[in-house]
Design a protein around this motif. Sequence first.
Motif, PDB file in Angstrom:
ATOM      1  N   LEU A 400       1.155  -1.074   0.000  1.00  0.00           N
ATOM      2  CA  LEU A 400       0.139  -0.181  -0.037  1.00  0.00           C
ATOM      3  C   LEU A 400       0.600   1.576   0.011  1.00  0.00           C
ATOM      4  O   LEU A 400       0.216   2.049  -0.451  1.00  0.00           O
ATOM      5  N   THR A 401       2.094   0.989   0.870  1.00  0.00           N
ATOM      6  CA  THR A 401       2.727   2.774   1.371  1.00  0.00           C
ATOM      7  C   THR A 401       3.422   2.434  -0.239  1.00  0.00           C
ATOM      8  O   THR A 401       3.566   4.219  -1.392  1.00  0.00           O
ATOM      9  N   PHE A 402       4.067   2.012  -1.230  1.00  0.00           N
ATOM     10  CA  PHE A 402       5.349   1.519  -2.214  1.00  0.00           C
ATOM     11  C   PHE A 402       4.281   2.197  -3.834  1.00  0.00           C
ATOM     12  O   PHE A 402       4.243   2.184  -4.838  1.00  0.00           O
ATOM     13  N   TYR A 403       2.895   1.418  -3.882  1.00  0.00           N
ATOM     14  CA  TYR A 403       1.583   1.665  -4.119  1.00  0.00           C
ATOM     15  C   TYR A 403       1.399   3.492  -3.941  1.00  0.00           C
ATOM     16  O   TYR A 403       1.437   3.641  -5.134  1.00  0.00           O
ATOM     17  N   THR A 404       1.227   4.104  -2.969  1.00  0.00           N
ATOM     18  CA  THR A 404       1.338   5.721  -3.102  1.00  0.00           C
ATOM     19  C   THR A 404       2.142   6.146  -3.526  1.00  0.00           C
ATOM     20  O   THR A 404       1.793   7.248  -4.303  1.00  0.00           O
ATOM     21  N   ILE A 405       3.092   5.449  -3.350  1.00  0.00           N
ATOM     22  CA  ILE A 405       4.738   6.413  -4.291  1.00  0.00           C
ATOM     23  C   ILE A 405       4.593   6.557  -5.139  1.00  0.00           C
ATOM     24  O   ILE A 405       5.008   6.975  -5.729  1.00  0.00           O
ATOM     25  N   HIS A 406       4.325   5.777  -5.971  1.00  0.00           N
ATOM     26  CA  HIS A 406       4.130   5.296  -7.066  1.00  0.00           C
ATOM     27  C   HIS A 406       3.086   6.538  -8.114  1.00  0.00           C
ATOM     28  O   HIS A 406       3.374   6.960  -8.588  1.00  0.00           O
ATOM     29  N   ALA A 407       1.783   6.284  -7.042  1.00  0.00           N
ATOM     30  CA  ALA A 407       1.038   7.265  -8.075  1.00  0.00           C
ATOM     31  C   ALA A 407       1.520   8.895  -7.610  1.00  0.00           C
ATOM     32  O   ALA A 407       1.818   9.588  -8.396  1.00  0.00           O
ATOM     33  N   LEU A 408       2.341   9.458  -6.384  1.00  0.00           N
ATOM     34  CA  LEU A 408       3.042  10.194  -5.640  1.00  0.00           C
ATOM     35  C   LEU A 408       4.115  10.388  -7.244  1.00  0.00           C
ATOM     36  O   LEU A 408       4.077  11.125  -7.770  1.00  0.00           O
ATOM     37  N   GLY A 409       5.447   9.306  -7.266  1.00  0.00           N
ATOM     38  CA  GLY A 409       5.856   9.298  -8.683  1.00  0.00           C
ATOM     39  C   GLY A 409       5.460  10.585 -10.116  1.00  0.00           C
ATOM     40  O   GLY A 409       5.454  10.398 -10.595  1.00  0.00           O
ATOM     41  N   LEU A 410       4.267   8.927 -10.622  1.00  0.00           N
ATOM     42  CA  LEU A 410       3.387   9.524 -11.790  1.00  0.00           C
ATOM     43  C   LEU A 410       3.010  10.800 -11.524  1.00  0.00           C
ATOM     44  O   LEU A 410       3.139  11.541 -12.601  1.00  0.00           O
ATOM     45  N   ASP A 411       2.553  11.585 -10.269  1.00  0.00           N
ATOM     46  CA  ASP A 411       2.217  13.062 -10.322  1.00  0.00           C
ATOM     47  C   ASP A 411       2.944  13.652 -10.858  1.00  0.00           C
ATOM     48  O   ASP A 411       2.586  14.831 -11.524  1.00  0.00           O
ATOM     49  N   GLU A 412       4.005  13.410 -10.509  1.00  0.00           N
ATOM     50  CA  GLU A 412       5.749  14.517 -10.437  1.00  0.00           C
ATOM     51  C   GLU A 412       6.488  14.394 -12.199  1.00  0.00           C
ATOM     52  O   GLU A 412       6.874  15.232 -12.046  1.00  0.00           O
ATOM     53  N   ARG A 413       5.735  13.226 -12.360  1.00  0.00           N
ATOM     54  CA  ARG A 413       7.064  13.082 -13.724  1.00  0.00           C
ATOM     55  C   ARG A 413       5.752  12.027 -14.441  1.00  0.00           C
ATOM     56  O   ARG A 413       6.217  11.076 -14.435  1.00  0.00           O
ATOM     57  N   SER A 414       5.431  12.057 -15.596  1.00  0.00           N
ATOM     58  CA  SER A 414       4.700  11.436 -16.193  1.00  0.00           C
ATOM     59  C   SER A 414       5.317  10.423 -16.636  1.00  0.00           C
ATOM     60  O   SER A 414       6.920  10.910 -17.062  1.00  0.00           O
ATOM     61  N   LEU A 415       4.563   8.901 -17.387  1.00  0.00           N
ATOM     62  CA  LEU A 415       5.232   7.843 -18.021  1.00  0.00           C
ATOM     63  C   LEU A 415       5.567   9.070 -19.405  1.00  0.00           C
ATOM     64  O   LEU A 415       4.982   8.367 -20.212  1.00  0.00           O
ATOM     65  N   PRO A 416       7.432   8.427 -19.920  1.00  0.00           N
ATOM     66  CA  PRO A 416       6.901   8.484 -20.721  1.00  0.00           C
ATOM     67  C   PRO A 416       6.621   6.889 -22.184  1.00  0.00           C
ATOM     68  O   PRO A 416       6.838   5.514 -21.259  1.00  0.00           O
ATOM     69  N   SER A 417       6.296   7.220 -22.575  1.00  0.00           N
ATOM     70  CA  SER A 417       5.967   6.217 -23.477  1.00  0.00           C
ATOM     71  C   SER A 417       6.735   4.918 -23.687  1.00  0.00           C
ATOM     72  O   SER A 417       6.480   3.479 -23.798  1.00  0.00           O
ATOM     73  N   ASN A 418       8.449   5.268 -23.849  1.00  0.00           N
ATOM     74  CA  ASN A 418       8.996   4.047 -24.541  1.00  0.00           C
ATOM     75  C   ASN A 418       9.996   3.632 -23.343  1.00  0.00           C
ATOM     76  O   ASN A 418      10.595   3.187 -22.905  1.00  0.00           O
ATOM     77  N   GLN A 419       8.846   4.120 -22.275  1.00  0.00           N
ATOM     78  CA  GLN A 419       9.531   3.521 -20.498  1.00  0.00           C
ATOM     79  C   GLN A 419       9.546   1.972 -20.221  1.00  0.00           C
ATOM     80  O   GLN A 419       7.656   1.359 -20.259  1.00  0.00           O
ATOM     81  N   ALA A 420      10.735   1.521 -19.636  1.00  0.00           N
ATOM     82  CA  ALA A 420       9.420  -0.308 -19.585  1.00  0.00           C
ATOM     83  C   ALA A 420       8.346  -0.466 -18.432  1.00  0.00           C
ATOM     84  O   ALA A 420       8.772   0.774 -17.572  1.00  0.00           O
TER      85      ALA A 420
END
Length: 630
Positions: A400-420
């Motif tokens: 749960l904690t790291f999923y929240t951090i995942h969402a935080l990371g996506l909010d700060e830097r969007s996912l480039p289409s070529n990123q694994a």
Amino acid sequence: MEPSSSNTGFIQQQPVINNQFYDDVSYQRVARLFLPSDILDKITPDAAQIGQEILSQQVFDWVTDAEHNQPYLRGNGRDSFGKPKSELVVGEGWRKLQGYGFKKGVVALNYDTDHGPYTRLVQFLRCHLWEASCANTLCPAAMQDGAARLLQRHLFSSAAKKLSPIEREVFQNAYSHLTSRDPTKTWTSGQWMTERTGGSDVSQTETVATYDPFPSSAPVPLASQSESIPLGPWSISGFKWFSSATDSHMTILLARTHPSKGVSAFFAPMRRHNPSLVSHTGESGNGTELNGITIQRLKHKFGTQSLPTAELELKGMRGWLIGEEGKGIQEISTILNITRVHTTVSSMGYLGRSLGIARSFALVRPVGMGKGKRIALSSHPLHMRTLANMTTDYHGMMLLTFYTIHALGLDERSLPSNQAATKVPTPPKELVQPLLRVLSSLHKSYVCKITVPLVYGCMEALGGVGYMQNVESEHLNISRLFRDCCVGAIWEGTTDVLASDTLRALKHPLSGKQSVQALDWLILSSKNAGLVEEWQVLKNKIDTGKQEELLPEARGLVFRIAEIIISVLYLVDAEADPGVEIEAMCARFMEKKGFSVCEAPGKRAREGGLKLDQAIVYGAGKDLAQGAKL
Ligand SMILES: Cc1cc2nc3c(=O)[nH]c(=O)nc-3n(C[C@H](O)[C@H](O)[C@H](O)COP(=O)(O)OP(=O)(O)OC[C@H]3O[C@@H](n4cnc5c(N)ncnc54)[C@H](O)[C@@H]3O)c2cc1C
């Protein structure tokens, strides 16, 4: 029959505390699950080295020093002639631990390294290792991180209010310090919200800021002479009831500018240049003093004793307005989104280490099994079941904690289409913020509360030794971790305050529907009928219930949503990285929470005996042979 003496007879073999980077099975799983493999490969050498360094005797000596030589106010806040002099003294250990954290980039990493939207995950995996050895130095670092993010938004976001050249210079200077890795340059930040009127509700703030620019006829007084940074045009006075980072270089604080306006956020340096000060050696011109701050007293606390938490009186403190007047709550929420994650990661770090200690102890502690038989605790079926259950709860909260951090990371830097891609569900762009809005209060409300009895359980797992202060063997000091852990459910929002906040997010007239939709998207992705069904009931309740009707149930509601999300993530983990232990943990967690396990993988696995419990606790295929000398 030789009688025992103080030096002869049975002496317990020393448990060996292993590098948590490798030893903590949950940590390893989370790293593999959330990070694309190329990023994990890249960060492994550094993270593993940190995992080792923080267990060194040197680091534990600093911890002991920070705890033993607690911060104090020199002369109780006065000089020998009775003149007020707020001089805070922190110990050598505290400073060394802070310096180590700065060098390892526990904050800077997010600002000077780019792993795309995974940067936050990399940073917090690092913090997780450091938490239990840092003696609370990560608390000011959390606020440093929050302040850096806030200033970053104002400096670099086109949506932010335009800064004047001088504001830009002041904010840029602070931002550079906040994001530095050089201990001689790095600043931490205070975050002053709580007043005697309440920390949960800052609307009653009694601190007042008056716009009172310096006359243009004379040079503007400086905060720092060497950096030529001017003091701000606002004069701030009031009383702050809790300030944890009292040794910081700056602060972000709330104050009221007008009775009819909401509170506003301000930046202020802690010190200012005062050319008229004369030192005891007769030197003048270079003196600095606190920026209109008096440290009223330091708090006496149950835990976090190394942390200089103080009450502060402000009289004419000079500061700069951040954003618009009356919008302070919005500004501070940027910081809270970050500091709440730090708080939750600290809970996970404490629990991860406590379980690590309990695991190591179980390997070397012989206990009776009846009829004169002695076995290591690690072979005791009940002890192993107890640790396996605690490990299952821990792993759920890690997800749960790291999923929240995942969402935080996506909010700060969007996912480039070529990123694994990561193996966890990644929300569509438009749902990232609504999801984060809910998760940031939900995850802290749940995790920081549930962790406390689990850390206590680890103390108990060491028997009487667990209850000792263990300063002579600091690496075993779970009682310190327990005391420090207890504050997690209080600061940055209590359990109930955050549960109400989550409810508010879900019922918000404008964004609430999207937040519900984001949870819908996540939970439906599991395709688990039991979880989906349970969520539909809750969703219906949220949809139809009035906020005030739902309020008394907010904690139960939010905890239930947390348990559904954890189950969803458990299923994702078990599918991405299958194995009998993860399947059993998933099934056990879901069963304990009353979810139907018929669809959960490994239903059979939950029946497993000692071997399965050992595999959950120590990881599959671990050699437990080093065991106790029986
Ligand atoms: C060690 C330590 C360090 C701290 N450092 C800082 C710091 O650096 N900066 C800072 O600003 N603050 C700091 N705090 C303060 C902390 O954030 C507050 O104590 C916390 O937010 C609670 O506020 P309060 O103490 O005023 O309690 P209150 O807000 O009065 O809460 C008392 C009780 O009422 C409940 N309650 C209050 N409002 C509601 C509500 N709306 N709904 C449901 N229940 C409610 C709470 O859950 C709690 O149980 C620190 C606190 C501690 C213990």
